[in-house]
Design an enzyme around this catalytic site. Structure first.
Site, PDB file in Angstrom:
ATOM      1  N   GLY A   1       1.307   4.103  13.775  1.00  9.18           N
ATOM      2  CA  GLY A   1       1.892   2.799  14.072  1.00  9.18           C
ATOM      3  C   GLY A   1       1.151   2.078  15.178  1.00  9.18           C
TER       4      GLY A   1
ATOM      5  N   THR B   1       4.331   7.551  14.693  1.00  7.43           N
ATOM      6  CA  THR B   1       4.134   6.694  15.851  1.00  7.43           C
ATOM      7  C   THR B   1       2.654   6.505  16.153  1.00  7.43           C
ATOM      8  OG1 THR B   1       6.277   7.248  16.827  1.00  7.43           O
ATOM      9  CG2 THR B   1       4.565   6.507  18.340  1.00  7.43           C
TER      10      THR B   1
ATOM     11  N   CYS C   1      12.493  10.865   9.360  1.00  7.62           N
ATOM     12  CA  CYS C   1      12.176  10.368  10.698  1.00  7.62           C
ATOM     13  C   CYS C   1      13.386  10.434  11.614  1.00  7.62           C
ATOM     14  CB  CYS C   1      11.638   8.946  10.614  1.00  7.62           C
ATOM     15  SG  CYS C   1      12.705   7.820   9.710  1.00  7.62           S
TER      16      CYS C   1
ATOM     17  N   LYS D   1       0.865  -1.183   0.000  1.00  7.89           N
ATOM     18  CA  LYS D   1       0.000   0.000   0.000  1.00  7.89           C
ATOM     19  C   LYS D   1       0.894   1.223   0.000  1.00  7.89           C
ATOM     20  CE  LYS D   1      -1.912   2.887   2.311  1.00  7.89           C
ATOM     21  NZ  LYS D   1      -1.933   4.406   2.201  1.00  7.89           N
TER      22      LYS D   1
ATOM     23  N   GLY E   1       5.917   4.975   9.216  1.00 14.11           N
ATOM     24  CA  GLY E   1       5.086   6.162   9.308  1.00 14.11           C
ATOM     25  C   GLY E   1       5.162   6.752  10.701  1.00 14.11           C
TER      26      GLY E   1
ATOM     27  N   GLU F   1       7.830  15.620  16.999  1.00 13.71           N
ATOM     28  CA  GLU F   1       8.432  15.467  15.679  1.00 13.71           C
ATOM     29  C   GLU F   1       7.757  16.449  14.722  1.00 13.71           C
ATOM     30  OE1 GLU F   1       9.745  11.791  12.818  1.00 13.71           O
ATOM     31  OE2 GLU F   1       7.716  11.747  13.613  1.00 13.71           O
TER      32      GLU F   1
ATOM     33  N   GLU G   1       8.654   1.020  11.687  1.00 13.03           N
ATOM     34  CA  GLU G   1       9.698   2.045  11.690  1.00 13.03           C
ATOM     35  C   GLU G   1       8.961   3.367  11.804  1.00 13.03           C
ATOM     36  OE1 GLU G   1      11.625   5.025  10.881  1.00 13.03           O
ATOM     37  OE2 GLU G   1      11.855   4.334   8.814  1.00 13.03           O
TER      38      GLU G   1
END
Length: 504
Positions: free
Chosen positions: A253, A250, A305, A195, A248, A402, A271
């Protein structure tokens, strides 16, 4: 990936003509097809916000079709059953085709993502090709073990492909993240449903076509374009997907991990985000440290990231460092990423553009010192001025969250032991940088940091063989290198009796 540098002078050359977009449909079972719903979505040029193309919008039904094709290709098809050498040859043919088409791939990547064309062409595409050569080399070197047992038994430990791998890739490095996931999965003999990010679907579809030309059997690689809340969620929760890999944020995730756990408890590698410290000690060559810290943060529009987004500088050199960091940011060339000499293109989309500006406002409101930047660049597109804050404190949002944009936060430190604690006082642990000429400091700091990668006197050095991943909420598992193969293998123990063990 070696560090990418660019001339500061802008050469006003014509923009590279965009490619004709030939692949906008989903790839399922070897065929480019419309979505089941017939829906499409626009993919935009970040330079202008204008539509590049309309791409088929996959949803749960398309994921079902793709998983079904991948399942059949794994259970009945030739890919897991052909010799590892044959798999290696197909992967090598693909790598050679990708190398032949690097210019087209780099153009698509820049057009859809906004990153500088020079960066895509000279730094990212060579690593993309190298990754597939690397994994092709692993395909016929994956083997099990014979284990001595405490008794009259013959014990084999087999390494077998895990099955159907669901893979969800981000928009900041679409081609490289595809290679990090597709390469090891194919080398191990798995089939894949990929995807792509809705912001950057074009290069994955182009890559799928090249895999077809290389001779990859139908159904082995399926590519579904679509949104995370529909296609991504359907893939993460699918009962017939044996393994999931996601790169992507957190927060997303966490959702992906929960969906995987609530379905069939499929193993997941993640990741995720980072807030990486870059620690500059008092023995530093300030000019060199400023340039390296600048690169660590601003590379790829700050959309990394592992960006060195917390720059800790020793108090003895702090003022000099800030002055020079400001001057370097003011000299950064921002503009159309297709022009030579451009170091910084636009952010990926309006949502990310507005998010970065909100964080800049937060820094100003929290009384950090805005040294330069702080606003949009130009009048159209999603460009942000290179921004530097000094006098940043650890509790400020710009030092905790972030940002994923061109915003450098410079913090002051005095004591090495205390800066290690401050650097670790975050929910993230993806990467870190240390700048010092003292080997004892380098060893002390790098061993003390809770991060999956520590760069000493360098930054953003990537190689096909170097594992990458995070501590804490920066993820689960490792990608690249030999460690990535473990993500796509099952371990099976086979024990049989030895009827006549007298020779033992």
């Amino acid at each position: 990936m070696q560090r990418f540098t660019s001339s500061a002078a802008v050469i006003d050359e014509p923009i590279i003509p965009p490619l004709q977009i030939n692949y906008t449909k989903l790839l399922i079972n070897g065929q480019f097809v419309d979505s089941a719903s017939g829906k499409t979505f626009p993919t935009l040029d970040p330079r202008t916000g204008e539509v590049i193309a309309h791409v088929a919008e996959g949803d749960a039904e398309d994921i079902n079709r793709a998983v079904s094709a991948a399942r059949k290709a794994f259970d009945e098809g030739p890919w897991p059953r052909m010799t590892a050498y044959e798999r290696s040859r197909i992967m090598l043919r693909f790598a050679d085709l990708a190398e032949k088409h690097t210019q087209e791939l780099a153009q698509l990547e820049t057009w859809d993502n906004g990153k500088p064309y020079e960066q895509a062409l000279t730094a990212e595409l060579p690593l993309f090709v190298r990754l597939f050569h690397y994994y092709a080399g692993w395909a016929d070197k994956i083997h099990g073990l014979t284990v001595p047992a405490d008794g009259p038994h013959h014990v084999q430990v087999l390494h077998e492909p895990i099955g159907v791998a669901g893979q969800i890739i981000p928009w900041n490095f679409p081609l490289l993240m595809l290679a990090w996931k597709v390469g090891p999965a194919l080398a191990c003999g798995n089939t894949i449903v990929l995807k792509s990010a809705e912001q950057t679907p074009l290069t994955a579809l182009y890559v799928a076509k090249l895999f077809q030309e290389a001779g990859l059997p139908d159904g082995v690689l399926n590519v579904v374009s679509g949104y995370g809340s529909t296609a991504g969620a359907a893939l993460a929760s699918h009962m017939d997907v044996d393994k999931l890999a996601f790169t992507g944020s957190t927060n997303t995730g966490k959702v992906v991990l929960e969906l995987a756990a609530r379905s069939n408890l499929k193993p997941v590698t993640l990741e995720l985000g980072g807030k990486s410290p870059f620690i500059v000690c008092d023995d530093a060559d300030v000019d060199h440290a400023v340039e390296l810290a600048h690169f660590a943060l601003f590379f790829n529009q700050g959309q990394c990231c592992c960006a060195g987004s917390r720059t800790y500088v020793h108090e003895r050199i702090y003022d000099e460092f800030v002055d020079k960091a400001k001057a370097r940011a003011l000299g950064r060339t921002v503009g159309d990423p297709f022009k030579n000499g451009i170091e910084q293109g636009p952010q990926i989309d309006l949502k990310q553009f507005e998010k970065v500006l909100r964080y800049i406002k937060s820094g100003i409101d929290s009384d950090a010192t805005l040294e330069c930047g702080g606003d949009r660049f130009g009048s159209k597109g999603y460009f942000v001025q290179p921004t530097v804050f000094s006098n940043v404190k650890d509790d400020m949002l710009i030092a905790q969250d972030e940002i994923f944009g061109p915003v450098q936060s410079i913090l002051k430190f005095k004591d090495v032991d205390k800066v290690i604690k401050r650097a670790n006082a975050t929910r993230y642990g993806l990467a870190a940088g240390v700048f010092t000429t003292n080997i004892d400091k380098a060893n002390t700091i790098s061993r003390g940091l809770k991060a999956g990668t520590v760069w000493i006197n360098c930054y953003d050095i990537f190689d096909a063989a170097i594992p990458f991943g995070g501590y804490k909420m920066s993820g689960i598992g490792r990608e690249k290198g030999v460690y990535s193969l473990n993500n796509y293998l099952q371990v099976k123990s086979v024990i049989s009796p030895l009827k006549n063990p007298a020779w033992l």
